[in-house]
Design a protein around this motif. Structure first.
Motif, mmCIF file in Angstrom:
data_model
loop_
_atom_site.group_PDB
_atom_site.id
_atom_site.type_symbol
_atom_site.label_atom_id
_atom_site.label_comp_id
_atom_site.label_asym_id
_atom_site.label_seq_id
_atom_site.Cartn_x
_atom_site.Cartn_y
_atom_site.Cartn_z
ATOM 1 N N UNK A 41 -9.832 18.310 26.235
ATOM 2 C CA UNK A 41 -11.232 18.548 26.590
ATOM 3 C C UNK A 41 -11.526 20.034 26.768
ATOM 4 N N UNK A 42 -10.553 20.821 27.182
ATOM 5 C CA UNK A 42 -10.785 22.239 27.402
ATOM 6 C C UNK A 42 -11.131 22.981 26.123
ATOM 7 N N UNK A 43 -10.572 22.543 25.003
ATOM 8 C CA UNK A 43 -10.766 23.248 23.753
ATOM 9 C C UNK A 43 -11.936 22.712 22.934
ATOM 10 N N UNK A 44 -12.617 21.718 23.435
ATOM 11 C CA UNK A 44 -13.720 21.116 22.709
ATOM 12 C C UNK A 44 -14.891 22.097 22.661
ATOM 13 N N UNK A 45 -15.419 22.327 21.478
ATOM 14 C CA UNK A 45 -16.516 23.255 21.304
ATOM 15 C C UNK A 45 -17.763 22.461 20.952
ATOM 16 N N UNK A 46 -18.853 22.774 21.605
ATOM 17 C CA UNK A 46 -20.106 22.095 21.345
ATOM 18 C C UNK A 46 -20.741 22.691 20.097
ATOM 19 N N UNK A 47 -20.900 21.868 19.068
ATOM 20 C CA UNK A 47 -21.472 22.342 17.808
ATOM 21 C C UNK A 47 -22.897 22.838 18.006
ATOM 22 N N UNK A 48 -23.611 22.260 18.956
ATOM 23 C CA UNK A 48 -24.994 22.666 19.204
ATOM 24 C C UNK A 48 -25.068 24.129 19.627
ATOM 25 N N UNK A 49 -24.165 24.552 20.509
ATOM 26 C CA UNK A 49 -24.201 25.935 20.983
ATOM 27 C C UNK A 49 -23.811 26.911 19.872
ATOM 28 N N UNK A 50 -22.944 26.482 18.989
ATOM 29 C CA UNK A 50 -22.506 27.365 17.903
ATOM 30 C C UNK A 50 -23.595 27.525 16.855
ATOM 31 N N UNK A 51 -24.314 26.446 16.572
ATOM 32 C CA UNK A 51 -25.259 26.450 15.460
ATOM 33 C C UNK A 51 -26.721 26.631 15.858
ATOM 34 N N UNK A 52 -27.017 26.781 17.135
ATOM 35 C CA UNK A 52 -28.402 26.796 17.595
ATOM 36 C C UNK A 52 -29.263 27.788 16.831
ATOM 37 N N UNK A 53 -28.831 29.027 16.747
ATOM 38 C CA UNK A 53 -29.656 30.029 16.066
ATOM 39 C C UNK A 53 -29.561 29.935 14.544
ATOM 40 N N UNK A 54 -28.495 29.339 14.042
ATOM 41 C CA UNK A 54 -28.294 29.309 12.593
ATOM 42 C C UNK A 54 -29.024 28.168 11.908
ATOM 43 N N UNK A 55 -29.252 27.052 12.589
ATOM 44 C CA UNK A 55 -29.850 25.889 11.934
ATOM 45 C C UNK A 55 -31.363 25.824 12.081
ATOM 46 N N UNK A 56 -31.954 26.819 12.702
ATOM 47 C CA UNK A 56 -33.399 26.779 12.934
ATOM 48 C C UNK A 56 -34.189 26.749 11.628
ATOM 49 N N UNK A 57 -33.642 27.293 10.557
ATOM 50 C CA UNK A 57 -34.349 27.312 9.276
ATOM 51 C C UNK A 57 -34.108 26.060 8.439
ATOM 52 N N UNK A 58 -33.248 25.154 8.905
ATOM 53 C CA UNK A 58 -32.923 23.956 8.143
ATOM 54 C C UNK A 58 -33.801 22.786 8.566
ATOM 55 N N UNK A 59 -33.970 21.852 7.648
ATOM 56 C CA UNK A 59 -34.721 20.639 7.952
ATOM 57 C C UNK A 59 -33.908 19.733 8.873
ATOM 58 N N UNK A 61 -33.039 16.709 8.292
ATOM 59 C CA UNK A 61 -32.032 16.012 7.477
ATOM 60 C C UNK A 61 -30.798 16.884 7.264
ATOM 61 N N UNK A 62 -31.023 18.142 6.947
ATOM 62 C CA UNK A 62 -29.896 19.059 6.728
ATOM 63 C C UNK A 62 -29.117 19.270 8.026
ATOM 64 N N UNK A 63 -29.827 19.395 9.132
ATOM 65 C CA UNK A 63 -29.169 19.550 10.429
ATOM 66 C C UNK A 63 -28.316 18.332 10.745
ATOM 67 N N UNK A 64 -28.823 17.144 10.416
ATOM 68 C CA UNK A 64 -28.053 15.914 10.608
ATOM 69 C C UNK A 64 -26.804 15.924 9.740
ATOM 70 N N UNK A 65 -26.938 16.405 8.504
ATOM 71 C CA UNK A 65 -25.777 16.509 7.607
ATOM 72 C C UNK A 65 -24.738 17.472 8.178
ATOM 73 N N UNK A 66 -25.200 18.593 8.739
ATOM 74 C CA UNK A 66 -24.276 19.576 9.317
ATOM 75 C C UNK A 66 -23.511 18.946 10.478
ATOM 76 N N UNK A 67 -24.218 18.219 11.334
ATOM 77 C CA UNK A 67 -23.552 17.561 12.468
ATOM 78 C C UNK A 67 -22.527 16.539 11.995
#
Length: 123
Positions: A41-59, A61-67
């Motif tokens: 659990x200590x090494x688990x990284x939240x994908x939301x925090x990593x991608x927050x600023x990067x996925x803003x331009x995606x739809x 559907x694309x954001x769902x695909x990334x997840x």
């Protein structure tokens, strides 16, 4: 031309009794796997925090695909177009376009040494 055949018989293939008849006792030592528990659990990284600023331009559907891709592969797994096609049920051109967009957005990066067209998520 004369062809001769040599028949093989079990009686001719016996091995002399030179083999070691001693059995190895494997039950003396048991490995304790409970004491070496690892907390993942200590090494688990939240994908939301990593991608927050990067996925803003995606739809959406694309954001769902990334997840979906991140849930399957995470930061350590390497994947290619065929894996994206299979996981997301996309055709080749759609998977290629998605991968290209993710590379341009610096979400994934190409990996060398595993063949052409292999990627992994950037940390």
């Amino acid at each position: 031309m004369i062809i001769s055949y040599n028949e093989l018989h079990n009686r001719n293939l016996h091995i002399s009794g030179l083999l070691n008849e001693e059995k190895v006792d494997i039950e003396d030592k048991k490995v304790d796997i409970e004491s070496g528990k690892v907390d993942i659990q200590d090494k688990k990284v939240d994908i939301e925090s990593v991608l927050t600023e990067k996925v803003s331009n995606f739809s959406v559907k694309t954001t769902t695909h990334i997840r979906s891709l991140f849930e399957k592969f995470g930061f350590d797994e390497i994947f290619g177009r065929s894996a994206v096609m299979e996981l997301l049920d996309l055709k080749g051109s759609g998977a290629s376009k998605l991968l290209s967009n993710l590379v341009q957005a610096e979400i994934i990066e190409p990996v060398s040494g595993h063949g052409k067209g292999k990627y992994k998520f950037r940390k």
